[in-house]
Every structure is written in C-alpha cells, then in structure tokens.
Scaffold this active site. Structure first.
Site, short mmCIF file in Angstrom:
data_model
loop_
_atom_site.label_atom_id
_atom_site.label_comp_id
_atom_site.label_asym_id
_atom_site.label_seq_id
_atom_site.Cartn_x
_atom_site.Cartn_y
_atom_site.Cartn_z
N ASP A 65 4.17 9.03 -3.95
CA ASP A 65 4.79 9.11 -2.62
C ASP A 65 4.79 7.72 -2.01
O ASP A 65 4.01 7.40 -1.12
CB ASP A 65 4.03 10.11 -1.75
CG ASP A 65 4.76 10.41 -0.45
OD1 ASP A 65 5.91 9.96 -0.29
OD2 ASP A 65 4.18 11.10 0.42
N THR A 86 2.69 2.16 -3.11
CA THR A 86 2.46 0.88 -2.44
C THR A 86 3.63 0.55 -1.51
O THR A 86 4.79 0.64 -1.92
CB THR A 86 2.29 -0.24 -3.48
OG1 THR A 86 1.13 0.01 -4.26
CG2 THR A 86 2.19 -1.61 -2.84
N ASN A 111 6.11 2.92 -16.64
CA ASN A 111 6.98 2.63 -15.49
C ASN A 111 7.02 1.15 -15.21
O ASN A 111 6.05 0.42 -15.43
CB ASN A 111 6.51 3.41 -14.25
CG ASN A 111 5.52 2.63 -13.41
OD1 ASN A 111 5.92 1.80 -12.57
ND2 ASN A 111 4.23 2.86 -13.64
N MET A 113 8.60 0.38 -12.01
CA MET A 113 9.30 0.66 -10.76
C MET A 113 9.47 -0.61 -9.92
O MET A 113 10.52 -0.83 -9.32
CB MET A 113 8.53 1.70 -9.93
CG MET A 113 8.25 3.02 -10.65
SD MET A 113 9.71 3.87 -11.22
CE MET A 113 10.36 4.51 -9.70
N GLY A 114 8.43 -1.44 -9.85
CA GLY A 114 8.54 -2.71 -9.12
C GLY A 114 8.47 -2.55 -7.61
O GLY A 114 9.20 -3.22 -6.87
N PHE A 115 7.57 -1.68 -7.14
CA PHE A 115 7.36 -1.48 -5.69
C PHE A 115 8.67 -1.18 -4.96
O PHE A 115 8.98 -1.78 -3.92
CB PHE A 115 6.71 -2.71 -5.04
CG PHE A 115 5.28 -2.97 -5.42
CD1 PHE A 115 4.53 -2.04 -6.11
CD2 PHE A 115 4.66 -4.17 -5.05
CE1 PHE A 115 3.19 -2.30 -6.45
CE2 PHE A 115 3.33 -4.43 -5.38
CZ PHE A 115 2.60 -3.49 -6.08
N ASN A 143 -1.68 2.36 0.69
CA ASN A 143 -1.80 1.32 -0.33
C ASN A 143 -0.77 0.23 -0.07
O ASN A 143 0.42 0.51 0.06
CB ASN A 143 -1.59 2.02 -1.69
CG ASN A 143 -1.63 1.09 -2.88
OD1 ASN A 143 -0.98 0.04 -2.89
ND2 ASN A 143 -2.36 1.48 -3.91
N SER A 179 -0.68 -4.15 -9.94
CA SER A 179 0.53 -3.61 -10.56
C SER A 179 1.04 -4.65 -11.56
O SER A 179 1.10 -5.84 -11.26
CB SER A 179 1.61 -3.35 -9.52
OG SER A 179 2.84 -3.15 -10.18
N ASN A 181 4.05 -4.80 -12.52
CA ASN A 181 5.51 -4.89 -12.38
C ASN A 181 5.99 -5.80 -11.26
O ASN A 181 7.17 -5.81 -10.95
CB ASN A 181 6.08 -3.48 -12.19
CG ASN A 181 5.71 -2.57 -13.34
OD1 ASN A 181 5.86 -2.96 -14.50
ND2 ASN A 181 5.20 -1.39 -13.04
N THR A 182 5.07 -6.53 -10.65
CA THR A 182 5.45 -7.55 -9.67
C THR A 182 4.92 -8.85 -10.25
O THR A 182 3.71 -9.02 -10.42
CB THR A 182 4.82 -7.24 -8.29
OG1 THR A 182 5.42 -6.05 -7.79
CG2 THR A 182 5.04 -8.37 -7.31
N LYS A 221 -7.76 -2.28 -5.64
CA LYS A 221 -7.38 -1.57 -6.88
C LYS A 221 -7.17 -2.57 -8.01
O LYS A 221 -6.41 -3.52 -7.87
CB LYS A 221 -6.10 -0.77 -6.64
CG LYS A 221 -5.67 0.05 -7.86
CD LYS A 221 -4.68 1.12 -7.47
CE LYS A 221 -4.21 1.93 -8.67
NZ LYS A 221 -3.27 2.98 -8.26
N THR A 249 -8.43 2.66 -12.54
CA THR A 249 -7.61 1.48 -12.66
C THR A 249 -6.13 1.80 -12.40
O THR A 249 -5.73 2.96 -12.35
CB THR A 249 -7.66 0.89 -14.10
OG1 THR A 249 -7.03 1.81 -15.00
CG2 THR A 249 -9.05 0.59 -14.54
N ASN A 250 -5.36 0.72 -12.37
CA ASN A 250 -3.90 0.81 -12.38
C ASN A 250 -3.44 1.06 -13.83
O ASN A 250 -4.27 1.32 -14.70
CB ASN A 250 -3.33 -0.50 -11.82
CG ASN A 250 -2.05 -0.27 -11.02
OD1 ASN A 250 -1.15 0.40 -11.53
ND2 ASN A 250 -1.98 -0.80 -9.83
N GLY A 272 -1.49 7.75 -18.16
CA GLY A 272 -1.69 9.01 -18.86
C GLY A 272 -2.74 8.91 -19.95
O GLY A 272 -3.54 7.96 -19.98
N TYR A 322 -2.25 10.91 -11.35
CA TYR A 322 -0.80 10.78 -11.18
C TYR A 322 -0.13 11.43 -12.39
O TYR A 322 0.47 12.51 -12.29
CB TYR A 322 -0.39 9.31 -11.04
CG TYR A 322 1.08 9.09 -10.75
CD1 TYR A 322 2.06 9.84 -11.36
CD2 TYR A 322 1.51 8.13 -9.83
CE1 TYR A 322 3.41 9.66 -11.09
CE2 TYR A 322 2.85 7.94 -9.55
CZ TYR A 322 3.80 8.69 -10.20
OH TYR A 322 5.12 8.50 -9.93
#
Ligand SMILES: Cc1cc2nc3c(=O)[nH]c(=O)nc-3n(C[C@H](O)[C@H](O)[C@H](O)COP(=O)(O)O)c2cc1C
Length: 343
Positions: A65, A86, A111, A113-115, A143, A179, A181-182, A221, A249-250, A272, A322
C-alpha cells in the site's frame, strides 16, 4: 477463506493488475460493510515494543500500500500493524512496466517498482481519510524514502521533509535505505553516509517530539545483501545513534536460487521463499550485534506460522509479510498470529 478460489483467477492477470483488482475488491467490501463482518477474530497476544503496544506480532510489510490508500481494508485482515509507503517527497512514476514478476515455482516475486508513489501530500490526505489511522485503533508505520532524482548527498533533505510531514500520523516511521531499485540508495547503509543521516533524523525527531508532545519511534530498514561484518558495523551505528528499531530485511539482489526459473533473470529485488534463510540470518546477526538495544522486525520469505517462528527464534520481536500474502492470502495473517501466540 475465499482466497484459494480467487488466487487462480488473480494469477491469470498480470501482477500489477491483480494487485489493483484485489484492492478494488477489498475497498468495495469495506464500503459495503462486508469486510468488517468477515474480519477474522485474531487471538489477542499483545507485545510491547518501541513504547507501542502491538495487538499481535504480524505486520504488513511496506510496498503493498504505497500510497496509504487502502488502510481501512487492510485493517480488517487481522494485522497487528500495517506499514504504508515507501513515500517520497514528490510524486514519481517509478520504473517502466513490466516491473513486477511472479515466480510461482519458487513462491517468489521479483520487483523493480522504483518507489512509484503519489508523493507525501497525497499520502497524508489518504491517511487522514482512513478511519484506522484517525481513530488510532491500530499501529500504523509510515515508510519514507528519497526521490529517484535526489542525489545521495542531498538524500537527508528528502528524509527530513518526509519525517516532519508524516511524524504526527505515524505510530512509527521507517527510514528505507535498502530498496535495490533506487540507484545508489543502499550506499546510505555505509557508516560514512549513515551516521550523518541518522544524526540529522534523530535531531529532527527530538525537535518534533517537543513540538507535538508525541514521541514517534524511528526505525531503519536494511538489506539482506550485507556481510556479517557489514551488519556488525551497521548495528553499531544504529545503537550509537539511538535508533528505536530495525527491520530486516528488504528484498535481495541475489538470484542463486531462482536464476534458471522463468523471470529469474529479471532485474530488481527478489522476495518470498528464496529470501527466507538469508533474511533470518540477517536477523540473527543483528540480534547478536545489537544485544537487545532495540527490537528487530523480521521480514523475508515468511509463508507459514513456522517461518514466522524461525524469525522470532533468531531474535525478532515482530514480523512482517508481503509475498506470503500474495501466495497464501489473508488466512496467513491469522495462521501466523496464532502460531506466535502459542509460543
Ligand atoms: C512488489 C514489492 C514492492 C515493495 N516495495 C517496498 C517499498 O516500497 N518499501 C520497502 O521498504 N519495501 C518494499 N518491499 C519489500 C517488502 O516490504 C519486504 O521487505 C520484502 O518483500 C521481503 O518480505 P516478503 O518475502 O514477505 O515479501 C516491496 C516488496 C515487493 C514484493
């Protein structure tokens, strides 16, 4: 209970569409009152941590979310706490699609997603609309991160802006520096960058606590892709800076377990089942290094009550899920809460 029937349908859709459909159904169920009626009765097993009382040990991990737009629906699933975000100061679209992949053979997701998020202003408007948050019926973690185009040298400005914006509405605030992805974000975990960042955030927290007469704990995190010595160094910084809690963890950039599977080579963070042991090892190493100085929230690859017990046995006080929610459905929340209440 419906989820075993719904899952095959949702899995025919692309993962982001399935996410939107599932949330639309949950929001409709809240609007009609059905979600509240069907809400599971989760045995109360309160746990005190960071000065907060958690009704049970199972939380929703960040990223499901991102815009805090579905808090009321999520609150009907039995979680002891919910983490949204985030969120970044300014809205941003995230990475180009496709950016979310299922690996069902491994009960995993990748993923990048990149925030993707609507920015902190919209985020707070959504939080304000939610009954869960405004009535303070539950524990809400918010977050925060930096925008993709803010360089690390100025990351502190983004985190400070988000911290002061969300401070009053949050039960706790998570500083996401993990993350994958950034670009460059994880470099903020290095002591040289982390110390000044946390010092600035702790100073701001003290100021805000005075101003608002409310202490909101600050949680960091971390990534699973750190060596034991890295975790030791990081833990020392967290303790020195008097951080209130740590989430381990992430997602992981390691592909060892899934490299040969369809989508196994996609860039991004793996979550997962294949992350489970790595995340548990990080929890264990952290627990040794911080020696009770702050609580640990264990997350990564929890798909059963037993998986959650492993995180607690390794030193976590609370857990989050998640990917397990995607594969097992909301029943998993109840299953874990009960498994941990029985400990
Ligand atoms: C699609 C997706 C998006 C995520 N987005 C975020 C995020 O925005 N912020 C964050 O701190 N973690 C994010 N995460 C990481 C999760 O919160 C969690 O740490 C990780 O997935 C490991 O737990 P799991 O194995 O139960 O999924 C994301 C995970 C997934 C799968």
């Amino acid at each position: 209970m419906l989820y075993p029937l719904l899952r095959p349908l949702l899995f025919t859709l692309d993962p982001e569409t399935a996410h939107d459909v599932a949330f639309a159904a949950l929001d409709a169920a809240v609007a009609s009152g059905a979600a509240q009626l069907a809400a599971p009765r989760v045995a109360a097993s309160p746990v005190a941590a960071m000065g907060l009382e958690f009704p049970n040990r199972v939380g929703l991990a960040a990223g499901l979310d991102k815009n805090a737009a579905h808090i009321d629906g999520l609150a009907t699933l039995g979680f002891g706490f919910i983490e949204c975000g985030t969120v970044t100061p300014r809205p941003q679209p995230g990475s180009p699609k496709p950016r979310l992949f299922r690996l069902p053979e491994a009960q995993a997701l990748i993923n990048r997603m990149g925030f993707n998020n609507d920015g902190v202003e919209r985020f707070l408007a959504n939080v304000a609309r939610s009954r869960f948050a405004t009535k303070r019926r539950g524990i809400l973690g918010l977050n925060i991160g930096r925008n993709f185009d803010t360089p690390n040298e100025r990351a502190v400005d983004d985190y400070l802006a988000c911290l002061s914006a969300v401070y009053c509405d949050a039960s706790y605030v998570t500083v996401n520096i993990s993350s994958p992805n950034t670009s460059g974000l994880r470099e903020l975990q290095d002591a040289a960058a982390l110390k000044p960042l946390l010092a600035a955030l702790k100073a701001e927290q003290a100021k805000l606590a005075q101003q608002h007469g409310k202490y909101t704990p600050l949680v960091v995190k971390i990534a699973p892709d750190l060596s034991q010595p890295d975790i030791g160094r990081l833990a020392r910084t967290l303790v020195e800076q008097r951080v209130d809690g740590v989430i381990a963890t992430n997602t992981t950039t390691d592909r060892g377990a899934v490299a040969t599977l369809p989508h196994g080579g996609e860039t991004g963070g793996l979550s997962g089942a294949p992350l489970r042991d790595k995340a548990t090892d990080a929890v264990r190493a952290l627990a040794q290094a911080i020696d009770g100085a702050m609580p640990i929230i264990g997350v990564g690859g929890i798909l059963s009550g037993e998986d959650a017990r492993e995180k607690i046995a390794a030193g976590a006080t609370l857990v989050q899920i998640y990917t397990g929610l995607i594969y097992r459905g909301p029943q998993l929340v109840v299953e874990i809460a009960e498994a941990l209440a029985r400990r």
